[in-house]
Design a protein around this motif. Sequence first.
Motif, PDB file in Angstrom:
ATOM      1  N   PHE A  41      59.195  26.363 -27.188  1.00 10.74           N
ATOM      2  CA  PHE A  41      57.998  25.861 -26.593  1.00 10.74           C
ATOM      3  C   PHE A  41      57.247  26.658 -25.753  1.00 10.74           C
ATOM      4  O   PHE A  41      57.992  27.017 -24.630  1.00 10.74           O
ATOM      5  N   PHE A  87      43.121  21.751 -17.556  1.00 12.26           N
ATOM      6  CA  PHE A  87      43.594  22.326 -18.669  1.00 12.26           C
ATOM      7  C   PHE A  87      43.707  21.140 -19.814  1.00 12.26           C
ATOM      8  O   PHE A  87      43.519  19.949 -19.192  1.00 12.26           O
ATOM      9  N   GLY A  89      45.786  19.992 -23.634  1.00 12.40           N
ATOM     10  CA  GLY A  89      46.728  20.342 -24.721  1.00 12.40           C
ATOM     11  C   GLY A  89      46.429  19.657 -25.947  1.00 12.40           C
ATOM     12  O   GLY A  89      46.092  18.318 -25.785  1.00 12.40           O
ATOM     13  N   TYR A 153      49.859  25.001 -30.882  1.00 10.10           N
ATOM     14  CA  TYR A 153      49.660  24.390 -29.488  1.00 10.10           C
ATOM     15  C   TYR A 153      48.537  25.023 -28.796  1.00 10.10           C
ATOM     16  O   TYR A 153      48.755  26.167 -28.892  1.00 10.10           O
ATOM     17  N   ARG A 155      45.802  25.470 -25.873  1.00  9.48           N
ATOM     18  CA  ARG A 155      45.765  25.342 -24.517  1.00  9.48           C
ATOM     19  C   ARG A 155      44.421  25.750 -24.011  1.00  9.48           C
ATOM     20  O   ARG A 155      44.438  26.982 -23.687  1.00  9.48           O
ATOM     21  N   TYR A 185      59.259  19.928 -28.389  1.00 12.29           N
ATOM     22  CA  TYR A 185      58.977  20.285 -26.947  1.00 12.29           C
ATOM     23  C   TYR A 185      60.299  20.665 -26.344  1.00 12.29           C
ATOM     24  O   TYR A 185      60.516  21.513 -25.281  1.00 12.29           O
ATOM     25  N   LYS A 213      43.434  16.311 -15.583  1.00  9.28           N
ATOM     26  CA  LYS A 213      44.527  17.162 -16.047  1.00  9.28           C
ATOM     27  C   LYS A 213      44.345  18.603 -15.336  1.00  9.28           C
ATOM     28  O   LYS A 213      43.706  19.322 -15.738  1.00  9.28           O
ATOM     29  N   TYR A 218      50.872  18.912 -11.753  1.00  5.54           N
ATOM     30  CA  TYR A 218      52.026  19.502 -12.196  1.00  5.54           C
ATOM     31  C   TYR A 218      52.889  20.140 -11.318  1.00  5.54           C
ATOM     32  O   TYR A 218      54.082  20.192 -11.122  1.00  5.54           O
ATOM     33  N   GLY A 252      54.914  15.126 -17.571  1.00  2.00           N
ATOM     34  CA  GLY A 252      53.935  15.542 -18.455  1.00  2.00           C
ATOM     35  C   GLY A 252      53.709  14.566 -19.650  1.00  2.00           C
ATOM     36  O   GLY A 252      53.322  14.978 -20.493  1.00  2.00           O
ATOM     37  N   MET A 253      54.112  13.207 -19.439  1.00  2.00           N
ATOM     38  CA  MET A 253      53.994  12.380 -20.416  1.00  2.00           C
ATOM     39  C   MET A 253      53.738  11.086 -20.110  1.00  2.00           C
ATOM     40  O   MET A 253      54.139  10.613 -19.024  1.00  2.00           O
ATOM     41  N   GLY A 319      53.038  12.226 -25.760  1.00  4.55           N
ATOM     42  CA  GLY A 319      52.136  13.419 -25.175  1.00  4.55           C
ATOM     43  C   GLY A 319      52.228  14.093 -26.293  1.00  4.55           C
ATOM     44  O   GLY A 319      52.651  14.040 -27.451  1.00  4.55           O
ATOM     45  N   THR A 320      50.808  14.999 -26.137  1.00  5.96           N
ATOM     46  CA  THR A 320      50.662  15.936 -27.300  1.00  5.96           C
ATOM     47  C   THR A 320      51.952  16.948 -27.642  1.00  5.96           C
ATOM     48  O   THR A 320      52.390  17.260 -28.638  1.00  5.96           O
ATOM     49  N   ALA A 321      52.533  17.397 -26.570  1.00  5.70           N
ATOM     50  CA  ALA A 321      53.609  18.485 -26.773  1.00  5.70           C
ATOM     51  C   ALA A 321      54.849  17.575 -27.154  1.00  5.70           C
ATOM     52  O   ALA A 321      55.336  18.095 -28.230  1.00  5.70           O
TER      53      ALA A 321
HETATM   54  C1  COI Z   1      50.780  18.269 -23.286  1.00  5.21           C
HETATM   55  O1  COI Z   1      51.571  17.105 -23.900  1.00  5.21           O
HETATM   56  O2  COI Z   1      50.150  18.861 -24.052  1.00  5.21           O
HETATM   57  C2  COI Z   1      50.867  18.427 -21.866  1.00  5.21           C
HETATM   58  O3  COI Z   1      49.735  19.114 -21.434  1.00  5.21           O
HETATM   59  C3  COI Z   1      51.879  18.414 -21.083  1.00  5.21           C
HETATM   60  C4  COI Z   1      52.820  19.304 -20.907  1.00  5.21           C
HETATM   61  C5  COI Z   1      54.342  18.707 -20.379  1.00  5.21           C
HETATM   62  C6  COI Z   1      53.253  20.497 -21.897  1.00  5.21           C
END
Ligand code: COI
Length: 374
Positions: A41, A87, A89, A153, A155, A185, A213, A218, A252-253, A319-321
């Motif tokens: 990832f 940012f 994701g 993915y 960003r 992830y 975000k 983070y 991050g979730m 979360g997305t990731a």
């Molecule tokens: C996502 O889930 O896309 C995030 O931005 C969180 C990060 C843990 C990758």
Amino acid sequence: MSSTTDTPQTSTDAAGAFVVHPSAAPATDEVRTAALAAPKFGTVFTDHMARISWSQQAGWHDRRVEAYGPLQLDPACAVLHYAQEIFEGLKAYRHADGSVWTFRAGANAARFASSARRLALPVLPEQDFLAAIEALVRTDVDWVPSGDEMSLYLRPFMYASENFIGVRATLEAEFLVIASPVGPYFASGVHPVSIWVAEDYHRAGAGGTGAAKCGGNYAASLVAQQEAYTQGCEQVCFLDSETNTYLEELGGMNVFVVGADGRVLTPELTGSILEGVTRSSIIQLLTDAGRTVEERRISLAEVRAGLETGEVAEVFACGTAAVVTPIGRLAGNGFDLTVGDGTAGAVTTAIRAELTDIQYGRLADRHGWMHRLV
Ligand code: COI
């Protein structure tokens, strides 16, 4: 993200406003095929990046797709000093017929605009956000993987690019989108993860930037994440900074708790929690299925007691990731509890399957969440 039926996206023509400067050294077919085989990832990037520049005088200008490569930053560049950065994701999914789609990209665009307002950055029009994604994915479409659980993915990010070390909102900014082919992830794949509940560190507080975000949130989570590793856990869960009592979110979730009675709980949005696109989609899908979903304060004590009595059957992160990741163990100062039997529960497994089936085009998209790029 108040409505979970998204407005149709109409960025297709706007993608044409991006001038494509093709990379002089794109990856060969062999190199790309090898890179797509099993990417770790966030470690592999495509040949190009989309970019738009902004200045207070000229506004948003110079929409382009150019070769992926290092950014040249002056040591006085504002972002390096005051972290004025945001940012997003999101992912592009390849369907069985070869077409490529995004999931609720408009929701990411809206959140990006709201993060920009909080960080005193210029607001990028939603149309530009979507068009940049479209222009990049079309240019690098061969990088969208077709393997199981794989996606591209995306960003998008924006940073203060003015060379000035006085403390005030920047007068210049850069918006970029980079893309990275990914699988799961977590290094362990789609398996239950262990969570350490941090009681000595907080991610965000009242009036802070928790709902935005931005990189700073983070950065603030990393020392607690290190503590989690030291404790043999893969992720950290934060509690509210005011009372150190209620679950907020992971590093991050977002987090969900499933009761043995079938009710589903998730922390309510208090202003210090990120309003996850996956979170709101899960709430919608579970509600559609007739489940009761409560968005409310959830104390750590309630979850600990529920795990001990069996009233809490499942806990998962999303979360997305991470998509939907089962949590198999919850530990913290003075406790170490297995969630259920430590494996993925039925609700977690079912919601993950439903969500990914929509994203990969295997299930009807009844909320109009998918948008075709290619
Ligand atoms: C996502 O889930 O896309 C995030 O931005 C969180 C990060 C843990 C990758």
